[in-house]
Design a protein around this motif. Structure first.
Motif, PDB file in Angstrom:
ATOM      1  N   SER A   1       0.870  -1.169   0.000  1.00  9.47           N
ATOM      2  CA  SER A   1       0.000   0.000   0.000  1.00  9.47           C
ATOM      3  C   SER A   1       0.911   1.224   0.000  1.00  9.47           C
ATOM      4  O   SER A   1       2.131   1.093  -0.160  1.00  9.47           O
ATOM      5  N   ALA A   2       0.347   2.409   0.210  1.00  8.98           N
ATOM      6  CA  ALA A   2       1.158   3.626   0.241  1.00  8.98           C
ATOM      7  C   ALA A   2       2.046   3.694   1.476  1.00  8.98           C
ATOM      8  O   ALA A   2       2.989   4.494   1.524  1.00  8.98           O
TER       9      ALA A   2
ATOM     10  N   SER B   1       9.314   0.909  -3.912  1.00  7.67           N
ATOM     11  CA  SER B   1       8.797   2.270  -3.774  1.00  7.67           C
ATOM     12  C   SER B   1       7.311   2.215  -3.458  1.00  7.67           C
ATOM     13  O   SER B   1       6.546   1.524  -4.144  1.00  7.67           O
ATOM     14  N   THR B   2       6.897   2.937  -2.442  1.00 10.77           N
ATOM     15  CA  THR B   2       5.481   3.010  -2.101  1.00 10.77           C
ATOM     16  C   THR B   2       4.767   3.939  -3.075  1.00 10.77           C
ATOM     17  O   THR B   2       5.337   4.939  -3.529  1.00 10.77           O
ATOM     18  N   PRO B   3       3.515   3.661  -3.415  1.00 13.54           N
ATOM     19  CA  PRO B   3       2.756   4.553  -4.300  1.00 13.54           C
ATOM     20  C   PRO B   3       2.316   5.811  -3.553  1.00 13.54           C
ATOM     21  O   PRO B   3       2.467   5.911  -2.326  1.00 13.54           O
TER      22      PRO B   3
ATOM     23  N   ALA C   1      -4.605   3.041  -0.106  1.00 11.99           N
ATOM     24  CA  ALA C   1      -5.005   3.610   1.179  1.00 11.99           C
ATOM     25  C   ALA C   1      -5.128   2.553   2.264  1.00 11.99           C
ATOM     26  O   ALA C   1      -5.611   2.840   3.357  1.00 11.99           O
ATOM     27  N   ASP C   2      -4.684   1.333   1.986  1.00  7.29           N
ATOM     28  CA  ASP C   2      -4.745   0.211   2.927  1.00  7.29           C
ATOM     29  C   ASP C   2      -6.168  -0.275   3.196  1.00  7.29           C
ATOM     30  O   ASP C   2      -6.428  -0.927   4.213  1.00  7.29           O
ATOM     31  N   ASN C   3      -7.088   0.036   2.307  1.00  7.88           N
ATOM     32  CA  ASN C   3      -8.415  -0.558   2.384  1.00  7.88           C
ATOM     33  C   ASN C   3      -8.331  -1.991   1.867  1.00  7.88           C
ATOM     34  O   ASN C   3      -7.761  -2.238   0.806  1.00  7.88           O
TER      35      ASN C   3
ATOM     36  N   PRO D   1       4.377   7.540   1.932  1.00  9.90           N
ATOM     37  CA  PRO D   1       3.971   7.378   0.530  1.00  9.90           C
ATOM     38  C   PRO D   1       5.013   7.958  -0.427  1.00  9.90           C
ATOM     39  O   PRO D   1       5.817   8.819  -0.050  1.00  9.90           O
ATOM     40  N   SER D   2       4.988   7.473  -1.645  1.00  9.36           N
ATOM     41  CA  SER D   2       5.853   7.985  -2.726  1.00  9.36           C
ATOM     42  C   SER D   2       7.318   8.031  -2.309  1.00  9.36           C
ATOM     43  O   SER D   2       8.036   9.008  -2.558  1.00  9.36           O
TER      44      SER D   2
END
Length: 333
Positions: free
Chosen positions: A59-60, A128-130, A211-213, A102-103
């Motif tokens: 996730s991010a 790399s996290t989005p 968003a970790d949903n 994130p990012s």
């Protein structure tokens, strides 16, 4: 990563220079003791460096790190840069590193611990996290989930892609109530290894967005591993063997297709005429589509050899042997 090969039979004087070129990508070791460590033992009784390490954004703010089992390990330590993030027992070969930004690009390594000492670090892997997104909607559940056993110690799961208004970043595979695997959002299949023969399992798959949903679980897949294993499901396939003449002697060239597992296959055993001949350990990225290996087979033409290959799986056990091939020195080269 450097190593010194030990050929199955004495080699001509010019051979070490050729091997030095190979060892930029491979570590080749003798097979005198095929028991526990193969070619990946540490010095001084410490465990070796974990192989097959991968990292992928979940996730991010999370990254999923996986690695192959190390013989003799009592625990594993996962590092982000120089910072220890997680310590897990030897029964685990994966971890979610959380509370990331994130990012952002991150680098991870893994070390095995045994008898109070730490082995060397694995090679560094990056992920790399989005970007973070404002998203309160979970993805749809994965559909059409199916599975099949792949020998006595592994299963293969497939599913149809979930949908999300911002995109699916990863899929989590659960065994009962425990997360055991994760793959990227572009994948719709996974192979779970390290299972026990003759055991009934229940698997589910969930989709995760940036968003970790997390989605609801897809349909439960119930599978029972067989009590015996003929090795075919974990064996390298498509083995080809040929002979060529070079450096004053004959060489056997091998190619094969690595078995499908839930992690990188970084170690192989080459068996010659019914006996272990050489251990092959990849120090960098291991091949996934086709592997190649060449070794010296002596100066005499017309000698027929039997060759087969097997892989060390990500759970630390040996898979099945490939089909055996015959090759005669002086034929085809």
């Amino acid at each position: 990563m450097r190593g010194v090969p030990v050929p199955a039979v004495p080699a001509p004087a010019s051979l070490p220079r050729r091997w030095a070129l190979l060892c930029g990508t491979l570590v080749l070791v003798t097979s005198c003791g095929w028991g526990a460590g193969g070619g990946d033992e540490g010095s001084g009784g410490l465990p070796g460096a974990p192989t097959g390490v991968t990292a992928e954004a979940g996730s991010a703010t999370t990254v999923h790190v996986m690695w192959n089992a190390v013989d003799g390990a009592e625990a594993y330590e996962v590092y982000r840069g120089g910072t220890l993030e997680k310590e897990v027992p030897a029964s685990d070969r994966m971890v979610d590193v959380t509370r990331l930004h994130p990012s952002t690009a991150y680098a991870f390594t893994v070390r095995a611990r045994a008898d109070g000492g730490l082995g060397p670090r694995s090679r560094e892997v990056r992920a790399s996290t989005p970007a973070a997104v404002a998203d309160d909607s979970a993805p749809t559940r994965p559909g059409d989930v199916h599975g099949r056993v792949a020998g006595s110690r592994a299963v293969q799961l497939t599913w149809s892609a979930a949908t999300d208004d911002r995109g699916v970043v990863s899929y989590d595979v659960h065994q009962g109530g425990t997360k055991v695997h994760s793959v990227g959002g572009g994948q719709t299949a996974a192979v779970v290894t390290g299972l026990r023969p003759g055991t009934r399992y229940a698997f589910t798959v969930r989709a995760r967005d940036a968003a970790d949903n997390v989605s609801a679980a897809g349909a439960v897949v119930r599978l029972t591993t067989p009590g015996a294993d003929d090795g075919r499901a974990t064996a390298p396939t498509g083995l080809r063997a040929s002979s060529r003449h070079a450096d004053g002697g004959y060489h056997i060239d091998l190619t094969w297709v690595p078995p499908r597992t839930d992690g990188e296959v970084t170690e192989y055993q080459i068996q010659l005429d019914g006996r272990p001949a050489t251990s092959l350990v990849y120090g960098g990225d291991a091949p996934r589509e086709r592997a190649e290996y060449s070794f010296y087979a002596g100066r005499e033409a017309g000698v027929t050899h039997r060759v087969r290959v097997r892989a060390r799986l990500s759970d630390g056990t040996w898979g099945g042997f490939s089909a055996e091939r015959e090759v005669t020195t002086g034929e085809g080269g």
